[in-house]
Design an enzyme around this catalytic site. Structure first.
Site, PDB file in Angstrom:
ATOM      1  N   HIS A  61       0.885  -1.174  -0.034  1.00  0.00           N
ATOM      2  CA  HIS A  61       0.051  -0.108  -0.026  1.00  0.00           C
ATOM      3  C   HIS A  61       0.732   1.338  -0.008  1.00  0.00           C
ATOM      4  O   HIS A  61       2.080   1.179   0.053  1.00  0.00           O
ATOM      5  CB  HIS A  61      -0.983   0.058   1.182  1.00  0.00           C
ATOM      6  CG  HIS A  61      -0.138  -0.098   2.667  1.00  0.00           C
ATOM      7  ND1 HIS A  61       0.471  -0.770   3.191  1.00  0.00           N
ATOM      8  CD2 HIS A  61      -0.099   1.120   3.504  1.00  0.00           C
ATOM      9  CE1 HIS A  61       1.092  -0.583   4.342  1.00  0.00           C
ATOM     10  NE2 HIS A  61       0.541   0.704   4.457  1.00  0.00           N
ATOM     11  N   HIS A  63       1.028   3.931   2.150  1.00  0.00           N
ATOM     12  CA  HIS A  63       1.534   4.894   3.179  1.00  0.00           C
ATOM     13  C   HIS A  63       3.158   5.119   3.145  1.00  0.00           C
ATOM     14  O   HIS A  63       3.752   4.037   2.789  1.00  0.00           O
ATOM     15  CB  HIS A  63       0.963   4.159   4.462  1.00  0.00           C
ATOM     16  CG  HIS A  63      -0.495   4.368   4.613  1.00  0.00           C
ATOM     17  ND1 HIS A  63      -1.017   3.654   5.711  1.00  0.00           N
ATOM     18  CD2 HIS A  63      -1.154   5.044   3.993  1.00  0.00           C
ATOM     19  CE1 HIS A  63      -2.355   3.741   5.783  1.00  0.00           C
ATOM     20  NE2 HIS A  63      -2.716   4.954   4.765  1.00  0.00           N
ATOM     21  N   ASP A  65       5.513   5.051   5.181  1.00  0.00           N
ATOM     22  CA  ASP A  65       6.754   3.876   5.732  1.00  0.00           C
ATOM     23  C   ASP A  65       6.758   2.579   4.848  1.00  0.00           C
ATOM     24  O   ASP A  65       7.826   2.011   5.050  1.00  0.00           O
ATOM     25  CB  ASP A  65       6.171   3.598   7.138  1.00  0.00           C
ATOM     26  CG  ASP A  65       4.985   3.063   7.428  1.00  0.00           C
ATOM     27  OD1 ASP A  65       3.904   3.719   6.598  1.00  0.00           O
ATOM     28  OD2 ASP A  65       4.942   2.149   7.959  1.00  0.00           O
ATOM     29  N   HIS A  66       6.044   2.651   3.925  1.00  0.00           N
ATOM     30  CA  HIS A  66       6.033   1.460   2.652  1.00  0.00           C
ATOM     31  C   HIS A  66       6.815   1.684   1.390  1.00  0.00           C
ATOM     32  O   HIS A  66       6.997   0.871   0.508  1.00  0.00           O
ATOM     33  CB  HIS A  66       4.647   0.708   2.736  1.00  0.00           C
ATOM     34  CG  HIS A  66       4.393  -0.081   4.184  1.00  0.00           C
ATOM     35  ND1 HIS A  66       4.137  -1.347   4.255  1.00  0.00           N
ATOM     36  CD2 HIS A  66       4.088   0.420   5.271  1.00  0.00           C
ATOM     37  CE1 HIS A  66       3.940  -1.635   5.352  1.00  0.00           C
ATOM     38  NE2 HIS A  66       3.730  -0.642   5.910  1.00  0.00           N
ATOM     39  N   HIS A 139      -6.918  -2.693   5.431  1.00  0.00           N
ATOM     40  CA  HIS A 139      -6.260  -1.726   6.019  1.00  0.00           C
ATOM     41  C   HIS A 139      -7.112  -0.406   5.724  1.00  0.00           C
ATOM     42  O   HIS A 139      -8.172  -0.546   4.944  1.00  0.00           O
ATOM     43  CB  HIS A 139      -4.744  -1.513   5.696  1.00  0.00           C
ATOM     44  CG  HIS A 139      -3.699  -0.704   6.122  1.00  0.00           C
ATOM     45  ND1 HIS A 139      -3.832  -0.560   7.542  1.00  0.00           N
ATOM     46  CD2 HIS A 139      -2.851   0.301   5.997  1.00  0.00           C
ATOM     47  CE1 HIS A 139      -2.981   0.225   7.946  1.00  0.00           C
ATOM     48  NE2 HIS A 139      -2.487   0.965   6.975  1.00  0.00           N
ATOM     49  N   ASP A 210       0.450  -3.973   6.002  1.00  0.00           N
ATOM     50  CA  ASP A 210      -0.184  -3.594   7.203  1.00  0.00           C
ATOM     51  C   ASP A 210      -1.983  -4.131   7.092  1.00  0.00           C
ATOM     52  O   ASP A 210      -2.380  -3.941   6.000  1.00  0.00           O
ATOM     53  CB  ASP A 210      -0.460  -2.027   7.228  1.00  0.00           C
ATOM     54  CG  ASP A 210       0.872  -1.483   7.610  1.00  0.00           C
ATOM     55  OD1 ASP A 210       1.965  -1.994   7.844  1.00  0.00           O
ATOM     56  OD2 ASP A 210       1.104  -0.238   7.742  1.00  0.00           O
TER      57      ASP A 210
END
Length: 310
Positions: A61, A63, A65-66, A139, A210
């Site tokens: 996904h 976000h 931090d990914h 998520h 996540d």
């Protein structure tokens, strides 16, 4: 045939001095695959010696931090005069976001980049002896998980039995092992099933990204050798896990038990637990009786075949 998983990053959204944002590197017999690329992924690749020869990047996904490690990787590959193509797999509806990340510095990469949108039930990548399947994640944005699943292997060849049946050592052994019948000099026909055992399972690695706990994780493959599951929180933040669309260590362990996983890696660890992850492990082991652990950044696992000890 080696199958190696390296945990480049294991933290939640906020990195710590010990844990980088999430990224999982998988090497299988010359194929190098990257699952998510949090900020600083390229430094982790250098630090832990994985190399940069990634052919496929699988994004769960979008976000930060990914994915914030992607622009840096693109620039480094350019600086290194990369020519090999790169395939980036991203959830359906996120192609535009991915293009923005790829071209964020305003330059077209010097190597071919293919962006492939994927959804639950798709096979994101099919190789000669394995595939990467896509399954649904729960998520608070468009999100998927991935499962690397090897094909079944041929059964073991019973050389002793073949010789008892009069099969001469040589090419006819190979034909039988490949599933072809062979005729002997006296006219006797030997069938493959007479000398070849049942097919044997390959290996599998499941990575959720996540997610809240989902049945889709259970259904994607039976008895994975390694389940890498979101375990952002422990029991003290169960409500927070539900609100933010994450899982607790105990919830991840319940999923692992349902899948029949052999090992469970708890990742996406919130920075609030930076000093101590012992509760994650204790709570997971309450309900999952395989090997449950919180990997450190840089930890690497060799995944054996399920029948390796037989």
């Amino acid at each position: 045939m080696p199958l190696r998983v390296t945990f480049l990053g294991t933290s939640g959204a906020v990195p710590t001095t010990e844990r980088n944002p999430i990224s999982i590197f998988v090497a299988r017999e010359g194929d190098e695959l990257l699952f998510d690329a949090g900020e600083g992924t390229q430094r982790q690749m250098m630090r832990f010696g994985t190399g940069f020869s990634v052919s496929h990047l699988f994004v769960t996904h979008h976000h930060g931090d990914h994915v914030l490690g992607i622009p840096g990787l693109m620039q480094t590959w350019d600086f290194n005069d990369r020519e090999e193509p790169l395939a980036i797999h991203t959830p359906k509806g996120t192609r535009r976001q991915m293009k923005s990340l790829v071209y964020t510095l305003g330059n077209r990469p010097s190597f071919p980049v293919r962006i492939n949108e994927v959804g639950p039930g798709d096979v994101a990548y099919r190789a000669d002896e394995y595939e990467v399947r896509v399954f649904e994640a729960d998520h608070d944005t468009r999100a998927v998980g991935y499962a690397l699943v090897e094909d079944e292997r041929k059964g073991r060849f019973d050389r002793e039995r073949a010789e008892e049946l009069g099969v001469p050592v040589g090419p006819k052994f190979s034909k039988l092992h490949e599933g072809e019948s062979v005729e002997l000099e006296d006219g006797t026909v030997v069938q493959p099933e007479q000398v070849v055992g049942d097919s044997r399972p390959g290996r599998s690695v499941v990575y959720t990204g996540d997610t809240r706990p989902t049945a889709a994780t259970v259904d994607v493959v039976d008895e994975p050798d390694l389940l890498i599951h979101d375990a952002t929180f422990t029991d003290d933040r169960t409500d927070r896990a539900a609100e933010t669309a994450h899982s607790t260590a105990r919830q991840a362990a319940r999923i692992a038990a349902e899948t029949g996983a052999r090992r469970l890696a708890l990742v996406q660890i919130s920075s609030r637990y930076a000093g101590d992850v012992s509760d994650h492990v204790t709570q997971a082991r309450d309900v999952f009786h395989g090997e449950a652990f919180v990997p450190d950044d840089g930890d690497a696992l060799e995944i054996p075949y399920p029948d390796a000890e037989e």
